[in-house]
Design an enzyme around this catalytic site. Structure first.
Site, PDB file in Angstrom:
ATOM      1  N   SER A  95      26.563  63.327  47.206  1.00 30.51           N
ATOM      2  CA  SER A  95      26.408  64.703  47.674  1.00 30.51           C
ATOM      3  C   SER A  95      27.679  65.450  47.318  1.00 30.51           C
ATOM      4  O   SER A  95      28.662  64.843  46.876  1.00 30.51           O
ATOM      5  CB  SER A  95      26.155  64.756  49.190  1.00 30.51           C
ATOM      6  OG  SER A  95      27.284  64.267  49.906  1.00 30.51           O
ATOM      7  N   LEU A 109      27.273  65.500  55.543  1.00 30.38           N
ATOM      8  CA  LEU A 109      27.116  66.866  55.040  1.00 30.38           C
ATOM      9  C   LEU A 109      27.048  66.920  53.528  1.00 30.38           C
ATOM     10  O   LEU A 109      27.670  66.123  52.826  1.00 30.38           O
ATOM     11  CB  LEU A 109      28.270  67.749  55.523  1.00 30.38           C
ATOM     12  CG  LEU A 109      28.382  67.976  57.030  1.00 30.38           C
ATOM     13  CD1 LEU A 109      29.548  68.915  57.331  1.00 30.38           C
ATOM     14  CD2 LEU A 109      27.079  68.538  57.599  1.00 30.38           C
ATOM     15  N   HIS A 120      28.175  58.164  48.215  1.00 28.77           N
ATOM     16  CA  HIS A 120      27.971  57.512  49.508  1.00 28.77           C
ATOM     17  C   HIS A 120      27.738  56.018  49.372  1.00 28.77           C
ATOM     18  O   HIS A 120      28.232  55.224  50.174  1.00 28.77           O
ATOM     19  CB  HIS A 120      26.768  58.129  50.231  1.00 28.77           C
ATOM     20  CG  HIS A 120      26.975  59.535  50.659  1.00 28.77           C
ATOM     21  ND1 HIS A 120      27.483  59.873  51.895  1.00 28.77           N
ATOM     22  CD2 HIS A 120      26.750  60.715  50.015  1.00 28.77           C
ATOM     23  CE1 HIS A 120      27.563  61.191  52.002  1.00 28.77           C
ATOM     24  NE2 HIS A 120      27.117  61.723  50.876  1.00 28.77           N
ATOM     25  N   LEU A 122      26.524  52.688  46.465  1.00 24.69           N
ATOM     26  CA  LEU A 122      26.047  52.029  45.246  1.00 24.69           C
ATOM     27  C   LEU A 122      25.555  50.660  45.684  1.00 24.69           C
ATOM     28  O   LEU A 122      26.284  49.918  46.347  1.00 24.69           O
ATOM     29  CB  LEU A 122      27.184  51.882  44.234  1.00 24.69           C
ATOM     30  CG  LEU A 122      27.019  50.825  43.129  1.00 24.69           C
ATOM     31  CD1 LEU A 122      25.855  51.164  42.216  1.00 24.69           C
ATOM     32  CD2 LEU A 122      28.296  50.678  42.336  1.00 24.69           C
ATOM     33  N   TYR A 166      36.104  49.038  41.631  1.00 27.23           N
ATOM     34  CA  TYR A 166      36.102  50.466  41.308  1.00 27.23           C
ATOM     35  C   TYR A 166      37.256  50.836  40.376  1.00 27.23           C
ATOM     36  O   TYR A 166      37.131  51.776  39.586  1.00 27.23           O
ATOM     37  CB  TYR A 166      36.110  51.295  42.592  1.00 27.23           C
ATOM     38  CG  TYR A 166      34.773  51.271  43.290  1.00 27.23           C
ATOM     39  CD1 TYR A 166      33.652  51.832  42.693  1.00 27.23           C
ATOM     40  CD2 TYR A 166      34.615  50.648  44.533  1.00 27.23           C
ATOM     41  CE1 TYR A 166      32.412  51.799  43.305  1.00 27.23           C
ATOM     42  CE2 TYR A 166      33.372  50.622  45.159  1.00 27.23           C
ATOM     43  CZ  TYR A 166      32.275  51.193  44.533  1.00 27.23           C
ATOM     44  OH  TYR A 166      31.032  51.152  45.138  1.00 27.23           O
TER      45      TYR A 166
END
Length: 205
Positions: A95, A109, A120, A122, A166
């Site tokens: 988002s 939000l 948010h 994976l 990451y």
């Protein structure tokens, strides 16, 4: 043509099979793959994969079913699902966020005027893990974000043990995240997706 469909399916360089290798020769026998944005109709499949992936590790899910539906209704263009023979095998849900760092509000939000994409979750289906699919999907997602004119950064938060994964995907650590979930603490990471105007002009995005 959508930005997503215009991008060819490419693996990151370190995961590609050399020409003439068995992986390259078997291409015609592999299941047909499709990458597309998710829809609210995919929410249950998404939640089933997420629940199995996270509850056994942390005891909770990043997104519950109603939250998955919430984001897939508000901003489906910031999600990406990997389907093989019509079956969802991995996904990302994001988002928009409008601040430099994530806060507790970022969990629920979507800020339409934001320029940071908050990733948010994976997750990869359990039968498709240890195959590099998480890395491939994240690489593909970042390529897709570079075709979105409003996207400047990708942000995420993760536990310590996921930081090396990451980092390999190109993210840099920003330090401890303000967000906590129960007793869990996180590291915040970011990846720049701006500065690719040439790619946007020439990729069909």
């Amino acid at each position: 043509m959508s930005a997503l469909s215009a991008l060819p399916f490419l693996k990151p360089p370190h995961l590609r099979s050399p020409r003439g290798s068995p992986g390259g020769q078997r291409r015609h026998t592999l299941p047909a793959s499709e990458f597309r944005c998710l829809s609210p109709e995919d929410a249950i499949s998404v939640f089933e994969i997420e629940r199995e992936a996270f509850i056994s590790v942390s005891g909770d899910c990043p997104l519950h079913l109603d939250e998955i539906r919430h984001f897939l209704n508000l901003c489906p263009e910031l999600s990406l699902g990997w389907f093989e023979e019509g079956r969802l095998v991995a996904f990302i849900i994001g988002s928009l966020w409008d601040q430099d760092r994530l806060s507790q509000e970022a969990l629920t939000l979507h800020k339409p005027r934001g320029t940071a994409v908050h990733i948010h979750v994976l997750a990869v289906h359990r039968t498709f893990r240890q195959q590099g699919k998480g890395s491939i999907l994240m690489w593909r997602y970042l390529q897709y974000l570079r075709c979105l004119p409003f996207a400047r950064r990708a942000l995420l938060m993760c536990e310590d043990f996921l930081v090396p994964f990451y980092r390999k995907c190109g993210f840099e650590a920003l330090g401890p995240c303000e967000v906590t979930v129960g007793e869990l603490a996180f590291i915040e990471m970011q990846h720049s997706v701006q500065g690719h105007a040439f790619m946007r002009r020439n990729s069909g995005c």
